[in-house]
Scaffold this motif. Structure first.
Motif, PDB file in Angstrom:
ATOM      1  N   GLY A  84     -37.659 -41.389 -27.393  1.00 33.64           N
ATOM      2  CA  GLY A  84     -36.429 -40.624 -27.196  1.00 33.64           C
ATOM      3  C   GLY A  84     -35.794 -40.271 -28.528  1.00 33.64           C
ATOM      4  N   GLU A 245     -27.827 -39.517 -21.770  1.00 32.53           N
ATOM      5  CA  GLU A 245     -28.490 -40.779 -22.108  1.00 32.53           C
ATOM      6  C   GLU A 245     -30.007 -40.672 -22.198  1.00 32.53           C
ATOM      7  OE1 GLU A 245     -28.298 -43.874 -19.170  1.00 32.53           O
ATOM      8  OE2 GLU A 245     -27.932 -42.441 -17.549  1.00 32.53           O
ATOM      9  N   PHE A 246     -30.611 -39.705 -21.516  1.00 28.99           N
ATOM     10  CA  PHE A 246     -32.061 -39.569 -21.553  1.00 28.99           C
ATOM     11  C   PHE A 246     -32.507 -38.437 -22.483  1.00 28.99           C
ATOM     12  CE2 PHE A 246     -31.451 -41.667 -17.415  1.00 28.99           C
ATOM     13  CZ  PHE A 246     -32.357 -42.718 -17.555  1.00 28.99           C
ATOM     14  N   ARG A 249     -36.202 -37.697 -24.127  1.00 27.74           N
ATOM     15  CA  ARG A 249     -37.278 -38.436 -23.469  1.00 27.74           C
ATOM     16  C   ARG A 249     -38.092 -37.499 -22.583  1.00 27.74           C
ATOM     17  NH1 ARG A 249     -34.451 -44.202 -21.705  1.00 27.74           N
ATOM     18  NH2 ARG A 249     -33.311 -44.518 -23.655  1.00 27.74           N
ATOM     19  N   THR A 251     -40.376 -38.648 -20.258  1.00 29.23           N
ATOM     20  CA  THR A 251     -41.002 -39.433 -19.198  1.00 29.23           C
ATOM     21  C   THR A 251     -40.806 -38.815 -17.825  1.00 29.23           C
ATOM     22  OG1 THR A 251     -38.994 -40.776 -19.068  1.00 29.23           O
ATOM     23  CG2 THR A 251     -40.771 -41.570 -20.480  1.00 29.23           C
ATOM     24  N   GLN A 256     -34.503 -40.086 -14.051  1.00 24.95           N
ATOM     25  CA  GLN A 256     -34.068 -39.124 -15.060  1.00 24.95           C
ATOM     26  C   GLN A 256     -33.543 -37.851 -14.415  1.00 24.95           C
ATOM     27  OE1 GLN A 256     -36.716 -38.722 -18.375  1.00 24.95           O
ATOM     28  NE2 GLN A 256     -36.058 -36.637 -18.829  1.00 24.95           N
ATOM     29  N   SER A 259     -30.163 -38.530 -12.982  1.00 27.45           N
ATOM     30  CA  SER A 259     -29.210 -38.679 -14.072  1.00 27.45           C
ATOM     31  C   SER A 259     -28.779 -37.322 -14.601  1.00 27.45           C
ATOM     32  CB  SER A 259     -29.826 -39.507 -15.203  1.00 27.45           C
ATOM     33  OG  SER A 259     -29.006 -39.495 -16.346  1.00 27.45           O
TER      34      SER A 259
END
Length: 309
Positions: A84, A245-246, A249, A251, A256, A259
């Motif tokens: 990240g 927050e992600f 990233r 993934t 996610q 979010s």
């Protein structure tokens, strides 16, 4: 942070006054000691990151090396890592390296809507960018003074970004915000301070309130324009808890996606400003939330909206 004294002569440039500062650098007005030509001299700091910049107690247009007005948002240092991104501080060496890279970037660009670099010099081993001095007010000052804002300014920026990208000069600005857009007395807009970036693309500077996903491509510019238009319409920003927050990233996954949906649940502009045109609200929504909505789509929508206004 390197400080230059008024009256000091630095490699043929006489320092006239302090112009402003951000998270990583300060800018001084200077005059060529022989020709009298005005320039803006940008010098890096001993360390950098918006979180460490002192805020003054009240909103003000006063420029001081000691702090910034609380309504201004300096950039942060963003490190792209395998898992990240990380927001941290730059040390003096990192600031100097990125300032040199910014000089290289600007030296390879030529556009009337982007401030040009006039010279690149070294002072005691530290880089100093000598930029063309552009008279005018920042978009932040226009917003603060409740002055009229024109969508044509954003359209000019979009067109400039398209041309710079098409010419292979600057693929993205990366730190568009009201502090980095200057409006000349003629009404022409000029972009300042493109995001500093390392050659390998693993380090950039950006302002999370205007780039909450910490993007390092032209979608960052599109999103920033949407956030700025939202701010002008409502007097506030769509997101308080930034960055997402992600951010950074790759993934994926249901957690996610949920979010991101929650993060994008901002208050619609018309709720805060009932006079918001529906078409303009849709442009803001697309800028912020639609991944495939880029500069081309934003330009077409702005041109259509302005033509109907």
């Amino acid at each position: 942070m390197m400080k230059l004294a008024v009256g000091e002569i630095v490699q043929g440039y006489r320092i006239a006054r302090f112009l402003g500062r951000g998270g990583f650098a300060s800018v001084y007005l200077a005059e060529h000691a022989t020709t009298g030509a005005k320039v803006a001299m940008k010098v890096g700091g001993a360390a950098g990151g918006g979180r460490q910049v002192t805020r003054l107690l009240e909103v003000t247009s006063r420029r001081t090396a000691e702090g910034i007005s609380p309504d201004e948002l300096p950039a942060e240092a963003v490190f792209f890592e395998p898992n990240g991104v990380r927001i941290d501080l730059f040390d003096e060496g990192e600031v100097n390296n990125l300032l040199r890279a910014e000089g290289e970037l600007l030296a390879g660009c030529a556009h009337e809507n982007l401030v040009p670099v006039v010279d690149r010099i070294e002072v005691d081993g530290s880089p100093v960018l000598v930029l063309e001095y552009v008279r005018g007010k920042t978009l932040r000052e226009k917003i603060r003074g409740l002055e009229g804002i024109h969508l044509n300014w954003f359209l000019a920026i979009v067109r400039a970004l398209q041309q710079l990208r098409a010419n292979g000069q600057m693929p993205w600005h990366g730190d568009l915000k009201p502090e980095n857009i200057l409006v000349k007395p003629s009404g022409k807009v000029v972009m300042l301070d493109p995001a500093m970036r390392s050659a390998d693309g693993k380090v950039v500077t950006t302002t999370p309130h205007y780039n909450p996903l910490l993007l390092a491509d032209s979608k960052a510019d599109v999103m920033a324009i949407g956030v700025m238009v939202y701010e002008i319409l409502t007097g506030t920003l769509p997101f308080d808890e930034v960055p997402w927050e992600f951010a950074g990233r790759q993934t994926g996954g249901e957690t996610q996606r949920l979010s991101l949906s929650y993060f994008f649940s901002y208050t619609p502009p018309h709720t805060l400003n009932p006079k918001t045109p529906d078409d303009l609200e849709r442009i803001v929504y697309r800028c912020i939330t639609v991944p495939t909505y880029g500069l081309d789509e934003l330009r077409a929508d702005l041109e259509a909206f302005i033509s109907r206004a």
